[in-house]
Write an enzyme that holds these catalytic residues in place. Structure first.
Site, mmCIF file in Angstrom:
data_model
loop_
_atom_site.group_PDB
_atom_site.id
_atom_site.type_symbol
_atom_site.label_atom_id
_atom_site.label_comp_id
_atom_site.label_asym_id
_atom_site.label_seq_id
_atom_site.Cartn_x
_atom_site.Cartn_y
_atom_site.Cartn_z
ATOM 1 C CB THR A 81 -1.224 -0.156 1.102
ATOM 2 O OG1 THR A 81 0.218 0.084 2.385
ATOM 3 C CG2 THR A 81 -1.877 -0.663 1.249
ATOM 4 N N GLY A 133 13.361 -10.222 6.742
ATOM 5 C CA GLY A 133 11.930 -9.705 6.687
ATOM 6 C C GLY A 133 11.705 -8.292 8.193
ATOM 7 C CG LEU A 134 12.654 -9.256 11.890
ATOM 8 C CD1 LEU A 134 13.560 -10.010 12.244
ATOM 9 C CD2 LEU A 134 11.555 -8.310 12.308
ATOM 10 C CB SER A 135 13.808 -3.552 7.701
ATOM 11 O OG SER A 135 14.004 -2.690 6.923
ATOM 12 C CB SER A 136 19.198 -5.911 9.758
ATOM 13 O OG SER A 136 19.474 -6.758 7.818
ATOM 14 C CG ASP A 190 11.513 -1.249 5.975
ATOM 15 O OD1 ASP A 190 10.225 -1.370 6.219
ATOM 16 O OD2 ASP A 190 12.348 -2.440 4.861
HETATM 17 P P1 ADP Z 1 16.107 -7.077 4.982
HETATM 18 O O1 ADP Z 1 15.490 -7.108 5.319
HETATM 19 O O2 ADP Z 1 17.411 -7.290 6.879
HETATM 20 O O3 ADP Z 1 16.732 -5.392 5.601
HETATM 21 P P2 ADP Z 1 18.245 -6.183 3.429
HETATM 22 O O4 ADP Z 1 19.842 -7.234 2.074
HETATM 23 O O5 ADP Z 1 17.722 -4.942 2.975
HETATM 24 O O6 ADP Z 1 17.888 -6.914 4.075
HETATM 25 O O7 ADP Z 1 19.936 -5.752 4.450
HETATM 26 C C1 ADP Z 1 20.900 -6.370 4.789
HETATM 27 C C2 ADP Z 1 22.124 -5.629 4.368
HETATM 28 O O8 ADP Z 1 22.162 -4.904 5.347
HETATM 29 C C3 ADP Z 1 22.719 -6.411 4.459
HETATM 30 O O9 ADP Z 1 23.568 -7.241 3.254
HETATM 31 C C4 ADP Z 1 24.419 -5.746 4.834
HETATM 32 O O10 ADP Z 1 24.938 -5.030 4.452
HETATM 33 C C5 ADP Z 1 23.623 -5.077 5.815
HETATM 34 N N1 ADP Z 1 23.394 -5.522 7.444
HETATM 35 C C6 ADP Z 1 22.471 -5.556 8.398
HETATM 36 N N2 ADP Z 1 22.655 -6.005 9.325
HETATM 37 C C7 ADP Z 1 23.888 -5.829 9.840
HETATM 38 C C8 ADP Z 1 24.692 -6.404 10.428
HETATM 39 N N3 ADP Z 1 24.708 -6.216 11.620
HETATM 40 N N4 ADP Z 1 26.259 -6.008 10.500
HETATM 41 C C9 ADP Z 1 26.105 -5.412 9.266
HETATM 42 N N5 ADP Z 1 25.765 -4.908 7.930
HETATM 43 C C10 ADP Z 1 25.228 -5.193 7.655
HETATM 44 MG MG MG Z 2 17.089 -3.833 3.744
#
Ligand code: ADP
Ligand code: MG
Length: 382
Positions: free
Chosen positions: A33, A120-123, A168
Site C-alpha cells: 500500500t 524481513g525485519l529490515s536490518s 522501514d
Molecule cells: P533486510 O531485509 O534485513 O533489510 P537487506 O538485504 O535490505 O536485508 O539488508 C541487509 C544488508 O544490510 C546486509 O547485507 C548488510 O550489508 C547490512 N547489514 C544489516 N545488518 C548488519 C549488521 N548487523 N552488520 C553489518 N551489516 C549489516
Molecule cells: Mg532492507
C-alpha cells in the site's frame, strides 16, 4: 550486546565511545500500500543494532563490523558508493547529512546486533537509522526523527539502488514500546496505537526462501497500480493514487478497469481499509477481530495481488487451522520471507514443533521462528 560493543570499541580505538541503538521492525498489516500513498502499520522490535562511536579528529573514518568481523576505512571528505557492502549504508547516510549541510568529521565506530539479515525485519533500515542517530548524537546535530527516516530512505535508494519506501526507517526511528504506528504514507505522519497482547504473542515464521520472481513482480505490481491510476484519472481527475478510493468506489472502479488491473487495485483499496480496521481493533483490544483481518490480508495478497508463494500459503494455512492462533499472514513484499502470527504465548512451543514438522515434510526446509515484541525506536543509549 551493548557491553560487547563498548568493550570492542575500547580495545580497538582506546577511547570512551557514546552508544546508539536502532531496532528492526515488523509490519502488522498493510502490505503493498505504501507506494500508492496508502497506510501501513509497523512496529519496532526489540532486536536491533548497537553502535559505539567517537570523534577521531581526522578526516578518516574507521569502522569495525562485529557481525562480519571486517574493517572499513573511508575519507569523510571524499568517498563513493560500494553497492552490496555493509559500509555502503554508512557512507550513504554520511552523504545525505553532508548534502543537507551537516559538517560530518572523521569518526571511529564499532557496531553489531541481533537482527537476522534478510529475514524481513529490515536490518538495513536499522543500520541506516542507527548510523544517523549515532552521528547526529556525536556531533550534536539534533536531527529530527522524521529527517533521519527520510535520509535513510534516500540513502538506500541512491547508494543501494533500491526503490524502497519510508516504512522501514520510519518504524525504526519512531517505534514505541507496546505500540504500533499507523503510518500515512502520503503525509509521512503517524498515530501511535497501543497494543495490549495479554496472553498472546507475535511470532514470525521464516520460510527461508526468496524466489527469484520477487523483484520483477514488485516492479510489475507497482506499474500495474500506476496504470490503473492513469486510466481511472480520466474519469476522476481529482485522484492521485489508489489511496484516494474507498470501498464504496469499488463498483465504479470495477466497471472502468480491465479485470487483471481491477483485482490488483481492489487489494490496495481494501488493504488500506483493513489497516484502519486493525487500528480500531487493537485500540479496543479486539484481538480476534485483528486476527481475522490478518487472514483477509493474506488471502487478498495471495489471490488478488498474487505476491504470495507456496511456502507462505502453506505456513499461513497451517496457522489458521490451529484454534490457539488468532491470525497469520505473509509479511513484507512476498515470494518468500516470513509470516507473522498472533497466538497464545503458552502454546508457542507446541506451535513450533507442529509447524517445523509439517513444513519440513512439505518443503524439506527447517523453518526459523523469531519472537517479536513492539519496542522503542532508535536512540542514544548513553
Ligand atoms: P533486510 O531485509 O534485513 O533489510 P537487506 O538485504 O535490505 O536485508 O539488508 C541487509 C544488508 O544490510 C546486509 O547485507 C548488510 O550489508 C547490512 N547489514 C544489516 N545488518 C548488519 C549488521 N548487523 N552488520 C553489518 N551489516 C549489516
Ligand atoms: Mg532492507
Amino acid at each position: 550486546m551493548r557491553e560487547l560493543i563498548t568493550k570492542s570499541f575500547l580495545e580497538i580505538f582506546a577511547q570512551e565511545p557514546i552508544l546508539a541503538f536502532a531496532p528492526g521492525r515488523i509490519n502488522l498489516i498493510g502490505e503493498h500500500t505504501d507506494y500508492q500513498e496508502g497506510f501501513v502499520f509497523p512496529a519496532a522490535v526489540a532486536q536491533g543494532i548497537w553502535f559505539a562511536i567517537q570523534k577521531n579528529k581526522s578526516n578518516s573514518t574507521r569502522i569495525h563490523s562485529l557481525d562480519f568481523n571486517e574493517d572499513f576505512v573511508f575519507d569523510v571528505k571524499s568517498f563513493s558508493p560500494r553497492k552490496g557492502h555493509w559500509a555502503n549504508y554508512i557512507m550513504g547516510i554520511v552523504s545525505q547529512f553532508k548534502q543537507a549541510g551537516y559538517e560530518v568529521e572523521g569518526f571511529d565506530m564499532v557496531f553489531g546486533g541481533n537482527i537476522p539479515v534478510g529475514s524481513g525485519l529490515s536490518s538495513s533500515a536499522a543500520l541506516s537509522v542507527g548510523v544517523g542517530t549515532a552521528i547526529s548524537g556525536l556531533f550534536n546535530f539534533n536531527i529530527p526523527k522524521k529527517s533521519l527516516a527520510l535520509y535513510a530512505q534516500k540513502s538506500e535508494q541512491l547508494y543501494e539502488g533500491l526503490n524502497c519506501g519510508i516504512m522501514d526507517p520510519y518504524a525504526s526511528a519512531f517505534g514505541k514500546a507496546d505500540h504500533a504506528l499507523l503510518l500515512d504514507c502520503r503525509t509521512n505522519t503517524h498515530e501511535e496505537i497501543p497494543i495490549t497482547l495479554g496472553q498472546y504473542s507475535l511470532l514470525l515464521v521464516n520460510t527461508k526462501v526468496k524466489h527469484k520472481l520477487a523483484d520483477s513482480a514488485y516492479n510489475k505490481r507497482r506499474s500495474a497500480c500506476e496504470e490503473s491510476v492513469e486510466i481511472l484519472s480520466q474519469k476522476f481527475p481529482e485522484i492521485k493514487t489508489l489511496r484516494d478510493f474507498s470501498e464504496k468506489d469499488l463498483p465504479k472502479v470495477k466497471s472502468i478497469l480491465p479485470r487483471e488491473l481491477f483485482s490488483k487495485a481492489k487489494h490496495v483499496i481494501l488493504e488500506d481499509l483493513r489497516v484502519h480496521q486493525a487500528g480500531e481493533s487493537l485500540r479496543h483490544g479486539e484481538l480476534v477481530k485483528f486476527g481475522e483481518l490478518m487472514k483477509a490480508s493474506h488471502e487478498s495478497l495471495s489471490k488478488d495481488y498474487e505476491v504470495s508463494c507456496a511456502e507462505l500459503d502453506f505456513l499461513a494455512e497451517e496457522s489458521w487451522k490451529k484454534s490457539y492462533v488468532l491470525g497469520s499472514r505473509m509479511m513484507g513484499g512476498g515470494f518468500g520471507g516470513c509470516t507473522i502470527n498472533l497466538l497464545e504465548t503458552e502454546r508457542i512451543p507446541e506451535f513450533k514443533r507442529s509447524v517445523s514438522t509439517s513444513y519440513l515434510q512439505a518443503f524439506n526446509i527447517e523453518p526459523e521462528f523469531i519472537e517479536v515484541k513492539p519496542s522503542d525506536g532508535a536512540r542514544i543509549v548513553k
